[in-house]
Design a protein around this motif. Structure first.
Motif, PDB file in Angstrom:
ATOM      1  N   GLN A  97       0.842  -1.202   0.000  1.00 42.13           N
ATOM      2  CA  GLN A  97       0.000   0.000   0.000  1.00 42.13           C
ATOM      3  C   GLN A  97       0.872   1.245   0.000  1.00 42.13           C
ATOM      4  N   ARG A  98       0.356   2.288  -0.616  1.00 42.00           N
ATOM      5  CA  ARG A  98       0.995   3.602  -0.646  1.00 42.00           C
ATOM      6  C   ARG A  98      -0.032   4.659  -0.272  1.00 42.00           C
ATOM      7  N   TRP A  99       0.489   5.776   0.271  1.00 35.02           N
ATOM      8  CA  TRP A  99      -0.334   6.923   0.660  1.00 35.02           C
ATOM      9  C   TRP A  99       0.217   8.184  -0.017  1.00 35.02           C
ATOM     10  N   PRO A 100       0.122   8.262  -1.336  1.00 38.80           N
ATOM     11  CA  PRO A 100       0.712   9.408  -2.044  1.00 38.80           C
ATOM     12  C   PRO A 100      -0.126  10.670  -1.868  1.00 38.80           C
ATOM     13  N   ARG A 101       0.452  11.786  -2.259  1.00 38.91           N
ATOM     14  CA  ARG A 101      -0.306  13.036  -2.262  1.00 38.91           C
ATOM     15  C   ARG A 101      -1.339  12.993  -3.378  1.00 38.91           C
ATOM     16  N   VAL A 102      -2.472  13.629  -3.130  1.00 33.63           N
ATOM     17  CA  VAL A 102      -3.575  13.651  -4.089  1.00 33.63           C
ATOM     18  C   VAL A 102      -3.113  14.109  -5.461  1.00 33.63           C
ATOM     19  N   GLU A 146     -12.616  18.128  -8.824  1.00 36.22           N
ATOM     20  CA  GLU A 146     -11.675  18.159  -9.955  1.00 36.22           C
ATOM     21  C   GLU A 146     -10.427  17.335  -9.649  1.00 36.22           C
ATOM     22  N   GLU A 147      -9.919  17.452  -8.410  1.00 38.83           N
ATOM     23  CA  GLU A 147      -8.746  16.665  -8.030  1.00 38.83           C
ATOM     24  C   GLU A 147      -9.069  15.170  -8.025  1.00 38.83           C
ATOM     25  N   LEU A 148     -10.248  14.815  -7.577  1.00 36.50           N
ATOM     26  CA  LEU A 148     -10.657  13.408  -7.601  1.00 36.50           C
ATOM     27  C   LEU A 148     -10.715  12.884  -9.027  1.00 36.50           C
ATOM     28  N   GLN A 149     -11.274  13.670  -9.927  1.00 35.63           N
ATOM     29  CA  GLN A 149     -11.348  13.247 -11.328  1.00 35.63           C
ATOM     30  C   GLN A 149      -9.958  13.120 -11.932  1.00 35.63           C
ATOM     31  N   ASP A 150      -9.064  14.046 -11.597  1.00 38.19           N
ATOM     32  CA  ASP A 150      -7.683  13.953 -12.075  1.00 38.19           C
ATOM     33  C   ASP A 150      -7.018  12.663 -11.580  1.00 38.19           C
ATOM     34  N   MET A 151      -7.286  12.299 -10.316  1.00 39.03           N
ATOM     35  CA  MET A 151      -6.715  11.054  -9.786  1.00 39.03           C
ATOM     36  C   MET A 151      -7.254   9.848 -10.534  1.00 39.03           C
ATOM     37  N   GLN A 156      -6.202   5.444 -14.411  1.00 37.20           N
ATOM     38  CA  GLN A 156      -6.506   4.744 -15.660  1.00 37.20           C
ATOM     39  C   GLN A 156      -5.328   4.753 -16.628  1.00 37.20           C
ATOM     40  N   LYS A 157      -4.379   5.644 -16.432  1.00 37.02           N
ATOM     41  CA  LYS A 157      -3.201   5.705 -17.302  1.00 37.02           C
ATOM     42  C   LYS A 157      -2.122   4.697 -16.911  1.00 37.02           C
ATOM     43  N   GLU A 158      -2.208   4.164 -15.697  1.00 38.44           N
ATOM     44  CA  GLU A 158      -1.214   3.178 -15.263  1.00 38.44           C
ATOM     45  C   GLU A 158      -1.386   1.904 -16.089  1.00 38.44           C
ATOM     46  N   HIS A 159      -0.293   1.213 -16.326  1.00 38.28           N
ATOM     47  CA  HIS A 159      -0.338  -0.041 -17.082  1.00 38.28           C
ATOM     48  C   HIS A 159      -0.691  -1.173 -16.122  1.00 38.28           C
ATOM     49  N   THR A 160      -1.993  -1.448 -16.035  1.00 40.03           N
ATOM     50  CA  THR A 160      -2.492  -2.463 -15.119  1.00 40.03           C
ATOM     51  C   THR A 160      -3.351  -3.469 -15.875  1.00 40.03           C
ATOM     52  N   CYS A 161      -3.665  -4.556 -15.195  1.00 41.96           N
ATOM     53  CA  CYS A 161      -4.620  -5.532 -15.722  1.00 41.96           C
ATOM     54  C   CYS A 161      -6.018  -5.234 -15.210  1.00 41.96           C
ATOM     55  N   ALA A 162      -6.082  -4.566 -14.054  1.00 41.20           N
ATOM     56  CA  ALA A 162      -7.365  -4.177 -13.470  1.00 41.20           C
ATOM     57  C   ALA A 162      -7.109  -3.037 -12.491  1.00 41.20           C
ATOM     58  N   VAL A 163      -8.075  -2.140 -12.410  1.00 41.53           N
ATOM     59  CA  VAL A 163      -8.015  -1.036 -11.443  1.00 41.53           C
ATOM     60  C   VAL A 163      -9.440  -0.746 -10.977  1.00 41.53           C
ATOM     61  N   ALA A 164      -9.574  -0.491  -9.688  1.00 37.69           N
ATOM     62  CA  ALA A 164     -10.867  -0.089  -9.136  1.00 37.69           C
ATOM     63  C   ALA A 164     -10.617   1.061  -8.171  1.00 37.69           C
ATOM     64  N   TRP A 165     -11.569   1.961  -8.084  1.00 38.14           N
ATOM     65  CA  TRP A 165     -11.419   3.111  -7.185  1.00 38.14           C
ATOM     66  C   TRP A 165     -12.736   3.390  -6.493  1.00 38.14           C
ATOM     67  N   TYR A 166     -12.603   3.928  -5.286  1.00 36.65           N
ATOM     68  CA  TYR A 166     -13.783   4.266  -4.495  1.00 36.65           C
ATOM     69  C   TYR A 166     -13.484   5.515  -3.683  1.00 36.65           C
ATOM     70  N   PHE A 167     -14.138   6.594  -4.050  1.00 35.85           N
ATOM     71  CA  PHE A 167     -14.025   7.854  -3.339  1.00 35.85           C
ATOM     72  C   PHE A 167     -15.423   8.229  -2.849  1.00 35.85           C
ATOM     73  N   PRO A 168     -15.853   7.629  -1.726  1.00 35.70           N
ATOM     74  CA  PRO A 168     -17.222   7.826  -1.258  1.00 35.70           C
ATOM     75  C   PRO A 168     -17.466   9.261  -0.810  1.00 35.70           C
ATOM     76  N   TYR A 169     -18.521   9.842  -1.308  1.00 33.39           N
ATOM     77  CA  TYR A 169     -18.836  11.236  -1.013  1.00 33.39           C
ATOM     78  C   TYR A 169     -18.898  11.497   0.491  1.00 33.39           C
ATOM     79  N   ALA A 170     -19.524  10.586   1.226  1.00 32.19           N
ATOM     80  CA  ALA A 170     -19.727  10.793   2.661  1.00 32.19           C
ATOM     81  C   ALA A 170     -18.424  10.854   3.450  1.00 32.19           C
TER      82      ALA A 170
END
Length: 194
Positions: A97-102, A146-151, A156-170
């Motif tokens: 796991q990593r905790w990079p800057r937004v 906007e920052e969330l959309q940029d992330m 999606q630009k990373e070379h992966t076989c699968a990617v999932a993301w979850y940025f829950p509004y709450a």
């Protein structure tokens, strides 16, 4: 904001797991309250959620699964962080796991490193996956839409076989004692070949 992209057909069996992974995060937060969330923690906590999601999807998993480990001198007994299987498909997963800057995810090297580690677990004929959990953080205030959309675009630009993301509004405004806001989590999978 949530989504997933599975670009490798071999990993399509993970789709129901990733769908239920979102539910597991919500369930954890519903039980624990809105003052913390599991993705602040480490890859072991997030593997636990992924494992629970797999069981909910009628699969089986085993964390710290015994396996053969490939090393320069041959092979020895080792462990995969997670074994996940259906009657038709299975995979051995090595995770970090990593905790990079937004605004500065820079995930390429971390993804290559964990995929290289995954290459040593089990046998070359098995599906072995590097798994990178990413819990972006920002200090002083939450991420903007906007920052969330940029992330999401960067993921999606990373070379992966699968990617999932979850940025829950709450939970986008949640922050830890250190003042770090963690708007959500992503998980990236890359097949280890060779």
């Amino acid at each position: 904001m949530q989504g997933m992209i599975i670009s490798n057909p071999q990993l399509e069996f993970l789709r129901p797991v990733l769908e239920r992974w979102f539910d597991c995060i919500d369930r954890y937060n519903a039980v624990r309250g809105d003052n913390e969330t599991p993705y602040w923690l480490d890859e072991k906590a997030n593997l636990g959620l992924l494992s629970a999601a797999a069981w909910m999807a009628e699969m089986v998993t085993l964390q710290q699964s015994p396996t053969r480990k490939q090393i320069d001198e041959g092979e020895r007994n080792g462990r995969a962080d997670l074994f996940i299987a259906t009657p038709e498909a299975r995979a051995w997963i090595q995770a970090t796991q990593r905790w990079p800057r937004v605004n500065s995810l820079n995930l390429t090297q971390a993804l290559l490193d964990i995929t290289s580690e995954a290459k040593r677990i089990s046998y070359a004929s098995d599906l072995r996956l590097g798994c990178l959990f990413v819990a972006p953080q920002k200090t002083q205030h939450g991420a903007t839409p906007e920052e969330l959309q940029d992330m999401v675009d960067d993921l999606q630009k990373e070379h992966t076989c699968a990617v999932a993301w979850y940025f829950p509004y709450a939970y986008r405004k949640l922050h830890n004692e250190g003042g770090h806001y963690h708007p959500g989590i992503a998980v990236l999978f890359k097949e280890a070949r060779g």
